[in-house]
Every structure is written in structure tokens, then in C-alpha cells.
Design a protein around this motif. Structure first.
Motif, PDB file in Angstrom:
ATOM      1  N   LYS A  43       6.529 -20.155  -9.538  1.00 19.41           N
ATOM      2  CA  LYS A  43       6.095 -21.533  -9.704  1.00 19.41           C
ATOM      3  C   LYS A  43       7.092 -22.539  -9.154  1.00 19.41           C
ATOM      4  O   LYS A  43       6.870 -23.745  -9.284  1.00 19.41           O
ATOM      5  CB  LYS A  43       5.803 -21.818 -11.178  1.00 19.41           C
ATOM      6  N   ASP A  44       8.187 -22.058  -8.558  1.00 19.31           N
ATOM      7  CA  ASP A  44       9.079 -22.977  -7.838  1.00 19.31           C
ATOM      8  C   ASP A  44       8.967 -22.767  -6.334  1.00 19.31           C
ATOM      9  O   ASP A  44       9.855 -23.151  -5.581  1.00 19.31           O
ATOM     10  CB  ASP A  44      10.527 -22.835  -8.303  1.00 19.31           C
ATOM     11  N   GLY A  45       7.852 -22.187  -5.882  1.00 22.97           N
ATOM     12  CA  GLY A  45       7.560 -22.074  -4.467  1.00 22.97           C
ATOM     13  C   GLY A  45       8.276 -20.963  -3.744  1.00 22.97           C
ATOM     14  O   GLY A  45       8.222 -20.892  -2.507  1.00 22.97           O
ATOM     15  N   LYS A  46       8.927 -20.048  -4.456  1.00 27.36           N
ATOM     16  CA  LYS A  46       9.668 -18.960  -3.820  1.00 27.36           C
ATOM     17  C   LYS A  46       8.829 -17.687  -3.791  1.00 27.36           C
ATOM     18  O   LYS A  46       8.131 -17.366  -4.751  1.00 27.36           O
ATOM     19  CB  LYS A  46      10.975 -18.695  -4.567  1.00 27.36           C
ATOM     20  N   LEU A  47       8.959 -16.971  -2.676  1.00 29.27           N
ATOM     21  CA  LEU A  47       8.283 -15.689  -2.502  1.00 29.27           C
ATOM     22  C   LEU A  47       9.351 -14.610  -2.366  1.00 29.27           C
ATOM     23  O   LEU A  47      10.170 -14.657  -1.442  1.00 29.27           O
ATOM     24  CB  LEU A  47       7.398 -15.725  -1.256  1.00 29.27           C
ATOM     25  N   CYS A  48       9.362 -13.656  -3.283  1.00 31.77           N
ATOM     26  CA  CYS A  48      10.407 -12.628  -3.319  1.00 31.77           C
ATOM     27  C   CYS A  48       9.836 -11.282  -2.875  1.00 31.77           C
ATOM     28  O   CYS A  48       8.827 -10.828  -3.417  1.00 31.77           O
ATOM     29  CB  CYS A  48      10.972 -12.488  -4.734  1.00 31.77           C
ATOM     30  N   TRP A  49      10.495 -10.666  -1.901  1.00 30.99           N
ATOM     31  CA  TRP A  49      10.132  -9.309  -1.443  1.00 30.99           C
ATOM     32  C   TRP A  49      11.105  -8.327  -2.073  1.00 30.99           C
ATOM     33  O   TRP A  49      12.315  -8.472  -1.940  1.00 30.99           O
ATOM     34  CB  TRP A  49      10.204  -9.227   0.078  1.00 30.99           C
ATOM     35  N   PHE A  50      10.570  -7.311  -2.739  1.00 27.00           N
ATOM     36  CA  PHE A  50      11.386  -6.264  -3.351  1.00 27.00           C
ATOM     37  C   PHE A  50      11.222  -4.958  -2.584  1.00 27.00           C
ATOM     38  O   PHE A  50      10.092  -4.518  -2.342  1.00 27.00           O
ATOM     39  CB  PHE A  50      10.970  -6.029  -4.808  1.00 27.00           C
ATOM     40  N   ASP A  51      12.332  -4.352  -2.205  1.00 27.94           N
ATOM     41  CA  ASP A  51      12.359  -2.959  -1.758  1.00 27.94           C
ATOM     42  C   ASP A  51      12.842  -2.158  -2.964  1.00 27.94           C
ATOM     43  O   ASP A  51      14.030  -2.125  -3.273  1.00 27.94           O
ATOM     44  CB  ASP A  51      13.295  -2.796  -0.568  1.00 27.94           C
ATOM     45  N   MET A  52      11.915  -1.521  -3.665  1.00 25.58           N
ATOM     46  CA  MET A  52      12.244  -0.916  -4.952  1.00 25.58           C
ATOM     47  C   MET A  52      13.146   0.308  -4.833  1.00 25.58           C
ATOM     48  O   MET A  52      13.764   0.715  -5.806  1.00 25.58           O
ATOM     49  CB  MET A  52      10.956  -0.589  -5.713  1.00 25.58           C
ATOM     50  N   ASP A  53      13.216   0.899  -3.636  1.00 26.36           N
ATOM     51  CA  ASP A  53      14.159   1.997  -3.419  1.00 26.36           C
ATOM     52  C   ASP A  53      15.572   1.477  -3.198  1.00 26.36           C
ATOM     53  O   ASP A  53      16.542   2.229  -3.306  1.00 26.36           O
ATOM     54  CB  ASP A  53      13.741   2.833  -2.201  1.00 26.36           C
ATOM     55  N   LEU A  54      15.667   0.180  -2.892  1.00 25.13           N
ATOM     56  CA  LEU A  54      16.957  -0.401  -2.550  1.00 25.13           C
ATOM     57  C   LEU A  54      17.643  -1.032  -3.746  1.00 25.13           C
ATOM     58  O   LEU A  54      18.818  -0.778  -4.010  1.00 25.13           O
ATOM     59  CB  LEU A  54      16.763  -1.448  -1.441  1.00 25.13           C
ATOM     60  N   SER A  55      16.908  -1.865  -4.506  1.00 35.30           N
ATOM     61  CA  SER A  55      17.533  -2.613  -5.597  1.00 35.30           C
ATOM     62  C   SER A  55      16.470  -3.185  -6.516  1.00 35.30           C
ATOM     63  O   SER A  55      15.293  -3.302  -6.145  1.00 35.30           O
ATOM     64  CB  SER A  55      18.393  -3.742  -5.012  1.00 35.30           C
ATOM     65  N   SER A  56      16.895  -3.568  -7.715  1.00 33.96           N
ATOM     66  CA  SER A  56      16.015  -4.287  -8.641  1.00 33.96           C
ATOM     67  C   SER A  56      16.065  -5.793  -8.388  1.00 33.96           C
ATOM     68  O   SER A  56      15.353  -6.551  -9.041  1.00 33.96           O
ATOM     69  CB  SER A  56      16.412  -3.984 -10.085  1.00 33.96           C
ATOM     70  N   LYS A  57      16.908  -6.225  -7.456  1.00 32.30           N
ATOM     71  CA  LYS A  57      16.981  -7.615  -7.028  1.00 32.30           C
ATOM     72  C   LYS A  57      16.182  -7.780  -5.737  1.00 32.30           C
ATOM     73  O   LYS A  57      15.962  -6.823  -5.001  1.00 32.30           O
ATOM     74  CB  LYS A  57      18.439  -8.030  -6.795  1.00 32.30           C
ATOM     75  N   PRO A  58      15.747  -8.995  -5.400  1.00 32.19           N
ATOM     76  CA  PRO A  58      14.953  -9.181  -4.186  1.00 32.19           C
ATOM     77  C   PRO A  58      15.714  -8.802  -2.926  1.00 32.19           C
ATOM     78  O   PRO A  58      16.895  -9.130  -2.774  1.00 32.19           O
ATOM     79  CB  PRO A  58      14.631 -10.680  -4.206  1.00 32.19           C
ATOM     80  N   TYR A  59      15.019  -8.115  -2.030  1.00 32.59           N
ATOM     81  CA  TYR A  59      15.571  -7.842  -0.701  1.00 32.59           C
ATOM     82  C   TYR A  59      15.634  -9.123   0.121  1.00 32.59           C
ATOM     83  O   TYR A  59      16.572  -9.352   0.882  1.00 32.59           O
ATOM     84  CB  TYR A  59      14.708  -6.791   0.002  1.00 32.59           C
ATOM     85  N   LYS A  60      14.614  -9.979  -0.055  1.00 30.88           N
ATOM     86  CA  LYS A  60      14.573 -11.252   0.656  1.00 30.88           C
ATOM     87  C   LYS A  60      13.823 -12.271  -0.190  1.00 30.88           C
ATOM     88  O   LYS A  60      12.816 -11.938  -0.824  1.00 30.88           O
ATOM     89  CB  LYS A  60      13.895 -11.099   2.011  1.00 30.88           C
ATOM     90  N   VAL A  61      14.323 -13.506  -0.211  1.00 27.99           N
ATOM     91  CA  VAL A  61      13.658 -14.618  -0.893  1.00 27.99           C
ATOM     92  C   VAL A  61      13.249 -15.642   0.157  1.00 27.99           C
ATOM     93  O   VAL A  61      14.090 -16.152   0.895  1.00 27.99           O
ATOM     94  CB  VAL A  61      14.574 -15.266  -1.945  1.00 27.99           C
ATOM     95  N   PRO A  71       0.806  -1.232   0.000  1.00 27.61           N
ATOM     96  CA  PRO A  71       0.000   0.000   0.000  1.00 27.61           C
ATOM     97  C   PRO A  71       0.835   1.277   0.000  1.00 27.61           C
ATOM     98  O   PRO A  71       0.376   2.318  -0.487  1.00 27.61           O
ATOM     99  CB  PRO A  71      -0.825  -0.114   1.285  1.00 27.61           C
ATOM    100  N   GLY A  72       2.069   1.219   0.506  1.00 27.85           N
ATOM    101  CA  GLY A  72       2.939   2.386   0.464  1.00 27.85           C
ATOM    102  C   GLY A  72       3.544   2.634  -0.897  1.00 27.85           C
ATOM    103  O   GLY A  72       4.021   3.741  -1.182  1.00 27.85           O
ATOM    104  N   GLY A  73       3.547   1.611  -1.755  1.00 25.29           N
ATOM    105  CA  GLY A  73       3.991   1.772  -3.125  1.00 25.29           C
ATOM    106  C   GLY A  73       5.461   1.519  -3.405  1.00 25.29           C
ATOM    107  O   GLY A  73       5.850   1.433  -4.567  1.00 25.29           O
ATOM    108  N   ASP A  74       6.295   1.388  -2.369  1.00 27.77           N
ATOM    109  CA  ASP A  74       7.742   1.239  -2.590  1.00 27.77           C
ATOM    110  C   ASP A  74       8.241  -0.187  -2.421  1.00 27.77           C
ATOM    111  O   ASP A  74       9.434  -0.443  -2.554  1.00 27.77           O
ATOM    112  CB  ASP A  74       8.517   2.154  -1.631  1.00 27.77           C
ATOM    113  N   ASN A  75       7.329  -1.105  -2.105  1.00 24.61           N
ATOM    114  CA  ASN A  75       7.698  -2.501  -1.935  1.00 24.61           C
ATOM    115  C   ASN A  75       6.732  -3.384  -2.705  1.00 24.61           C
ATOM    116  O   ASN A  75       5.580  -2.996  -2.955  1.00 24.61           O
ATOM    117  CB  ASN A  75       7.691  -2.894  -0.457  1.00 24.61           C
ATOM    118  N   ALA A  76       7.199  -4.572  -3.075  1.00 25.02           N
ATOM    119  CA  ALA A  76       6.362  -5.496  -3.829  1.00 25.02           C
ATOM    120  C   ALA A  76       6.736  -6.920  -3.463  1.00 25.02           C
ATOM    121  O   ALA A  76       7.865  -7.194  -3.030  1.00 25.02           O
ATOM    122  CB  ALA A  76       6.525  -5.279  -5.333  1.00 25.02           C
ATOM    123  N   ILE A  77       5.787  -7.835  -3.631  1.00 21.92           N
ATOM    124  CA  ILE A  77       6.071  -9.262  -3.481  1.00 21.92           C
ATOM    125  C   ILE A  77       5.724  -9.971  -4.781  1.00 21.92           C
ATOM    126  O   ILE A  77       4.752  -9.623  -5.461  1.00 21.92           O
ATOM    127  CB  ILE A  77       5.322  -9.898  -2.304  1.00 21.92           C
TER     128      ILE A  77
END
Length: 208
Positions: A101-119, A91-97
Motif C-alpha cells: 500500500k506504499d506503492g512498492k513491488l517486491c520480488w522474492f527469490d525464495m531459494d535465495l533469501s526471505s528478504k526481497p531480491y528486488k524492490v 508458475p515455477g514456484g520458487d519466486n513470488a511478488i
């Protein structure tokens, strides 16, 4: 805002003669238009930014973020998974999940990097849906392994402080049918309640 005017309605055009395109419908004007960007790959999920004129288009391999007013690509998120299945914007707009299909959930901090912050490797089968709560610091993923994982996900106003992600609950309320499990999951817009829909033809409500 453009995102509000468009009413967050997206349609995937499956015209065989063209590559799959994304059409945006303006209900107030009764107009339909193709987004003015060259897109690559088959779209699997789409979302609007909650407050800005930004559009997120997920293909099987990446998530492209477009500025609808400037009509340009501003960011590409690369989860590094086998195949993307689902997408949700905080809802804040700067993060995404992003679910895969391989069961992984990736959290993105879009202000930090284009790579996942946490998998988070939490599911044994395909992730079918992911969602954030509008007002509570909660997010969820559902899977064909018949589970839904609920997490605490706190995003701080201090940009120097990373998001806090804590597993809370594993929900096992559905049974498998034809190899499928939990098909979708949605939070109540105001209450800390979760709805799940399963391939077993059941919709369940979980209340804390």
C-alpha cells in the motif's frame, strides 16, 4: 497433488468471535477445514504453490509459507513494507511478488533469501493487484494511481543465475473514481494479453 485437489479455493472467515482464519474447501469431497496452523495478523491475500503442497498466507506485514502435508511453517517472507496488499506466485514456484500500500513491488527469490531480491518503486499510490503470466515471462502490478506496470521477468533454470527483471510498459487506460484506480489485473492463460478492471466501471483488454 494436494494443491490440485483443493482446486485453489480459499475463503477468509470473518467470524468476530475468532481471529480471522483461513478455511480450505475440498470441492471433490465437499469438505471444509481450517488450516491447522496458528496464524498471526489479518490475512490480506493467499495462494497455493503451483505444483507442491505449499500454502502462502499473507498478512499486512509478512508472508508465511506452510507445508500442508507436514503441517508446519517452512518459511516467512519479510518485504519490509508499510502494508501488504497483494500476492502472486511464479508458475515455477520458487519466486513470488508482493504488492504494498506504499506503492512498492517486491520480488522474492525464495531459494535465495526471505528478504526481497528486488524492490521496485513504481506506483504513486496503493498497489491493488499483482499477477504472473502462466507461460510467458511477464508480470504486472496495478494501482490506485490508474496505471498498470508490465514487466519482463525471466527466471532461469540455472540456480546460480538471478532472475532478470526489465520494465516493459506503463498502461494508462483507466480514470480515477472516488480515489480508486485500477482495481484488479489478470493475464490471459495462454495469450500475452492483459485484462484490467477499474473503479471507473470499465474492463479493458490489452494485446501486444
Amino acid at each position: 497433488m494436494v494443491a490440485i485437489c483443493l482446486l485453489r479455493l480459499i475463503f477468509l472467515n470473518l467470524n468476530v468471535r475468532e481471529s480471522r482464519s483461513v478455511l480450505v474447501h475440498q470441492l471433490s469431497k465437499k469438505l471444509t477445514q481450517r488450516i491447522p496452523f496458528k496464524t498471526k495478523g489479518i490475512h490480506v491475500a493467499s495462494a497455493f504453490h503451483p505444483t507442491r503442497s505449499m500454502f502462502f498466507a499473507a498478512t499486512k506485514k509478512d508472508v508465511r509459507v506452510y507445508d500442508l502435508l507436514k503441517q508446519k511453517l517452512v518459511k516467512k517472507l519479510e518485504p519490509g513494507v508499510r502494508e501488504i496488499s497483494s500476492l502472486a506466485i511464479h508458475p515455477g514456484g520458487d519466486n513470488a511478488i508482493v504488492g504494498s500500500k506504499d506503492g512498492k513491488l517486491c520480488w522474492f527469490d525464495m531459494d535465495l533469501s526471505s528478504k526481497p531480491y528486488k524492490v521496485l518503486r513504481c506506483h504513486g499510490k496503493d498497489i491493488t493487484s499483482v499477477a504472473y503470466h502462466r507461460s510467458y515471462p511477464l508480470f504486472v502490478s496495478s494501482s490506485d494511481d490508474c496505471t498498470a506496470y508490465v514487466f519482463h521477468g525471466m527466471v532461469y533454470s540455472d540456480l546460480n543465475q538471478n532472475p532478470l527483471i526489465v520494465p516493459l510498459e506503463i498502461l494508462r487506460g483507466h480514470s480515477s473514481f472516488d480515489g480508486r484506480g485500477v482495481m484488479d489485473c489478470k493475464f490471459h492463460p495462454r495469450q500475452p494479453w492483459l485484462f484490467t478492471a477499474g473503479a471507473d466501471s470499465l474492463i479493458k483488454l490489452y494485446c501486444h
